[in-house]
Design an enzyme around this catalytic site. Structure first.
Site, PDB file in Angstrom:
ATOM      1  N   SER A  26       0.811  -1.230   0.000  1.00  0.00           N
ATOM      2  CA  SER A  26       0.000   0.000   0.000  1.00  0.00           C
ATOM      3  C   SER A  26       0.838   1.271   0.000  1.00  0.00           C
ATOM      4  O   SER A  26       0.338   2.337  -0.332  1.00  0.00           O
ATOM      5  CB  SER A  26      -0.942   0.017   1.204  1.00  0.00           C
ATOM      6  OG  SER A  26      -0.214  -0.060   2.411  1.00  0.00           O
TER       7      SER A  26
ATOM      8  N   HIS B  90      -0.846   4.563   7.540  1.00  0.00           N
ATOM      9  CA  HIS B  90      -0.194   5.115   6.342  1.00  0.00           C
ATOM     10  C   HIS B  90       0.188   6.590   6.481  1.00  0.00           C
ATOM     11  O   HIS B  90      -0.549   7.365   7.102  1.00  0.00           O
ATOM     12  CB  HIS B  90      -1.127   4.969   5.135  1.00  0.00           C
ATOM     13  CG  HIS B  90      -1.519   3.544   4.854  1.00  0.00           C
ATOM     14  ND1 HIS B  90      -2.727   3.018   5.268  1.00  0.00           N
ATOM     15  CD2 HIS B  90      -0.847   2.548   4.231  1.00  0.00           C
ATOM     16  CE1 HIS B  90      -2.785   1.737   4.903  1.00  0.00           C
ATOM     17  NE2 HIS B  90      -1.667   1.435   4.281  1.00  0.00           N
TER      18      HIS B  90
ATOM     19  N   ASP C   8      -3.779   7.953   8.145  1.00  0.00           N
ATOM     20  CA  ASP C   8      -4.641   7.104   8.958  1.00  0.00           C
ATOM     21  C   ASP C   8      -3.763   6.453  10.031  1.00  0.00           C
ATOM     22  O   ASP C   8      -2.633   6.897  10.244  1.00  0.00           O
ATOM     23  CB  ASP C   8      -5.409   6.085   8.095  1.00  0.00           C
ATOM     24  CG  ASP C   8      -4.496   5.156   7.290  1.00  0.00           C
ATOM     25  OD1 ASP C   8      -3.322   4.990   7.662  1.00  0.00           O
ATOM     26  OD2 ASP C   8      -4.958   4.590   6.273  1.00  0.00           O
TER      27      ASP C   8
END
Length: 358
Positions: free
Chosen positions: A47, A335, A332
């Site tokens: 990610s 991340h 978040d």
């Protein structure tokens, strides 16, 4: 060494000035990259570098809804797990080719986009194929299979010889390792039965070693590996551990894995002659957390989305966010923000010298 303007000099100068402040002449950078035959950036990983491949997969690991993309172009959620662009987008812009690196599986991808680089990365993936399989995302083996598809599409566009030249002179960037521990080893029963922590780190480093050998077989000559971040400093890990400070045991695991990754890169350099660079993601994020003012940050212990302590991915969906994400290290609970990715891109560009010089 050819008598050209050395790219390392340019990169060193760039590292000393804030990127994208208007002081960098993008056209000049493009000319220098062209002189050194740098064609594009091809991205593999999780990610941290997935711009939206997971949007096309039957997985819950997605970020293609608000508030993700809050500060992206047109405030559009793309699948990037951030409020805006990723470090790889900034690296591509600095080299001078494109402002964003698209997802290879994006249905809106145009043939000409292939010339500027793509990302095969898949959120929740890892060096261990089992990590990806647990979340029904793309393991590295599948990402490399898509690289073969990319080469075929490219060959149809520009011919086989030029396509191979583009791949040979691309910068291959690899960024993963976090999920192998957070989504796999520490949560699932399988790997801990087979490996203790150090054995699993050795296993992951050896998987990376084999992945890069396969990249080389497919044409890679320049590889940039991004180290694992300080896992214990993620807001989610702090929350689950009930700590206000970074969890040292998790950070130790990340440091040790990074040391093993660097050892494997040194062997690859000697044995197959690949040009490589290592990006010290751990050090950069640790520095930002220890000296936030130096980086223009205010909040480094929690994320911008929701409470900032546990929300990421689907639990961040539709949540309210902090007023100014550029003051936060984390978007978040897992991340980084676009601001933090800019800081990481600065470090990556400063690390690219050996990988860029032909």
């Amino acid at each position: 060494m050819h008598s050209r303007v050395p790219m390392v000099t340019v990169l060193a100068l760039m590292a000393l000035m804030p990127l994208f402040s208007g002081a960098v002449d993008i056209r000049q950078l493009r000319q220098l990259a062209a002189k050194h035959n740098v064609t594009c950036v091809l991205v593999f990983g999780d990610s941290s570098v997935d711009p939206g491949n997971n949007n096309r997969l039957p997985t819950t690991m997605k970020g293609n809804f608000p508030p993700y993309g809050k500060d992206f172009f047109d405030r559009r959620p793309t699948g990037r797990f951030s409020n805006g662009r990723l470090a790889t987008d900034f690296i591509a812009e600095a080299i001078g080719y494109t402002k964003v690196i698209p997802a290879f599986l994006d249905p809106n991808l145009k043939p000409t986009d292939l010339l500027h680089g793509v990302s095969f990365a898949s959120a929740a993936s890892g060096y261990d194929d089992l990590t990806a399989n647990l979340s029904q995302v793309l393991p590295v083996s599948k990402q490399l299979e898509y690289l073969k598809h990319y080469k075929l599409h490219l060959s149809r566009l520009v011919g086989v010889k030029k396509a191979q030249n583009i791949v040979n002179n691309a910068i291959f960037l690899l960024s993963m390792g976090t999920n192998d521990f957070l989504q796999n080893y520490y949560l699932e029963p399988n790997r801990p039965k087979q490996f203790n922590v150090e054995q699993y780190q050795n296993f992951l480093a050896s998987r990376m070693f084999e992945d890069i050998k396969e990249m080389n077989r497919l044409g890679a000559t320049r590889v940039v590996v991004v180290g694992v971040p300080p896992l214990g400093c993620m807001p989610l890990v702090r929350t689950l551990a009930g700590q206000n400070t970074c969890v040292e045991s998790y950070n130790q695991v990340a440091r040790s894995l990074n040391a093993k990754i660097k050892e494997k890169l040194a062997i690859l350099k000697k044995t197959i002659g690949i040009k490589d660079a290592y990006v010290d993601c751990y050090g950069v994020i640790q520095n930002a957390i220890k000296t936030p003012k130096k980086f223009g940050l205010v909040e480094t212990s929690k994320g911008c989305c929701g409470s900032g302590t546990i929300e990421y991915g689907d639990t961040c969906r539709g949540m309210t966010t902090c007023a100014d994400p550029s003051k936060y290290a984390f978007w978040d609970a897992v991340h980084p923000t676009e601001k933090m990715y800019r800081i990481l891109a600065d470090e990556a560009i400063a690390s690219l010298d050996g990988a860029l010089i032909d």
